[in-house]
Design a protein around this motif. Structure first.
Motif, short mmCIF file in Angstrom:
data_model
loop_
_atom_site.label_atom_id
_atom_site.label_comp_id
_atom_site.label_asym_id
_atom_site.label_seq_id
_atom_site.Cartn_x
_atom_site.Cartn_y
_atom_site.Cartn_z
N THR A 102 0.84 -1.19 0.00
CA THR A 102 0.00 0.00 0.00
C THR A 102 0.88 1.25 0.00
O THR A 102 2.11 1.17 0.00
N SER A 103 0.23 2.40 -0.01
CA SER A 103 0.95 3.66 -0.01
C SER A 103 0.29 4.65 0.95
O SER A 103 -0.94 4.78 0.97
N LEU A 104 1.12 5.32 1.73
CA LEU A 104 0.69 6.44 2.57
C LEU A 104 1.36 7.72 2.09
O LEU A 104 1.42 8.70 2.82
N HIS A 105 1.86 7.68 0.87
CA HIS A 105 2.56 8.84 0.30
C HIS A 105 1.53 9.85 -0.18
O HIS A 105 0.91 9.69 -1.23
N GLY A 106 1.32 10.90 0.61
CA GLY A 106 0.36 11.93 0.25
C GLY A 106 -1.08 11.49 0.33
O GLY A 106 -1.96 12.08 -0.29
N ARG A 107 -1.35 10.44 1.11
CA ARG A 107 -2.72 9.94 1.19
C ARG A 107 -2.93 9.24 2.53
O ARG A 107 -1.98 8.93 3.25
N GLU A 108 -4.18 9.01 2.87
CA GLU A 108 -4.54 8.28 4.09
C GLU A 108 -5.26 7.01 3.67
O GLU A 108 -6.06 7.01 2.74
N GLU A 109 -4.97 5.92 4.36
CA GLU A 109 -5.68 4.67 4.08
C GLU A 109 -5.72 3.84 5.34
O GLU A 109 -4.70 3.62 5.99
N ASP A 110 -6.91 3.39 5.70
CA ASP A 110 -7.07 2.58 6.91
C ASP A 110 -7.03 1.10 6.53
O ASP A 110 -8.04 0.48 6.25
#
Length: 206
Positions: free
Chosen positions: A123-131
């Motif tokens: 996954t990616s948390l680069h410039g984004r939010e994800e639960d």
């Protein structure tokens, strides 16, 4: 008709750009990419557009020039993993695209630490939010593209807070460059880890 080429440029060093990608870049009339890519790859006689927040304008250019110009869009990592490709596909039919893969920084980091990633949540948390935390319990590892907001320290805090059953965190900095650094820590040790580098992180029990 020439298709629009979307080129995955790999994890960092030009040594990891695929030969087929170099051939397409060298033959292109127009290069589109970050300032770093334009500075490194644009040759005399080639036109260029530097990507920043101008995505809509770039799409309009693509629609008006595909077929009449050989266009190469240079994106970091793998072209099909959290890249500009998703945005372009929403605006241009995939039949008009030639998507060339690249080595992602997570793929590279897994190789460096010697862990297979068959059962890994990527996954990616680069410039984004994800639960994705609860879903991560179904996997043996987590691979994360990070940014300055989601630092390794913050990720370790989140894992400890949620009492997730992962022991170690691997942090890859400046991957593929001469100053590359890969660190392996427990979650508790990572609470004191500091870096200014955007990095890739692997969470594992190995």
């Amino acid at each position: 008709m020439d298709k629009i080429n979307i080129i995955g440029m790999g994890p960092g060093s030009s040594k990891y750009v695929l030969p087929v990608s170099r051939e397409i870049i060298e033959a292109a009339d127009m290069l589109i990419g970050s300032k770093r890519y334009i500075d490194d790859y644009c040759s005399d006689g080639q036109k260029s557009i530097v990507l920043d927040s101008n995505y809509p304008q770039v799409v309009e250019y693509l629609k008006g020039n595909m077929g009449s110009e050989r266009i190469a869009i240079l994106v970091s990592g793998d072209s099909s993993f959290y890249s500009l490709t998703t945005y372009i596909k929403k605006n241009i039919d995939v039949g008009n695209l030639n998507i060339v893969p690249g080595i992602s920084s997570l793929q590279y980091l897994f190789s460096r630490i010697g862990i297979s990633y068959e059962r890994t949540l990527l996954t990616s948390l680069h410039g984004r939010e994800e639960d994705f935390w609860e879903r991560s319990l179904e996997f043996d590892n987590i691979g994360i593209l990070t940014d300055k907001k989601w630092s390794p320290e913050r990720i370790a805090k989140e894992i400890i807070r949620r009492k997730l059953d992962f022991k170690y965190i691997y942090v890859g900095e400046n991957l593929t460059y001469e100053n590359e650094k890969v660190s392996r820590m427990t979650m508790e040790e990572c609470l004191d880890f500091e870096t200014d580098n955007i990095n890739a992180v692997v969470i594992s029990n190995d």
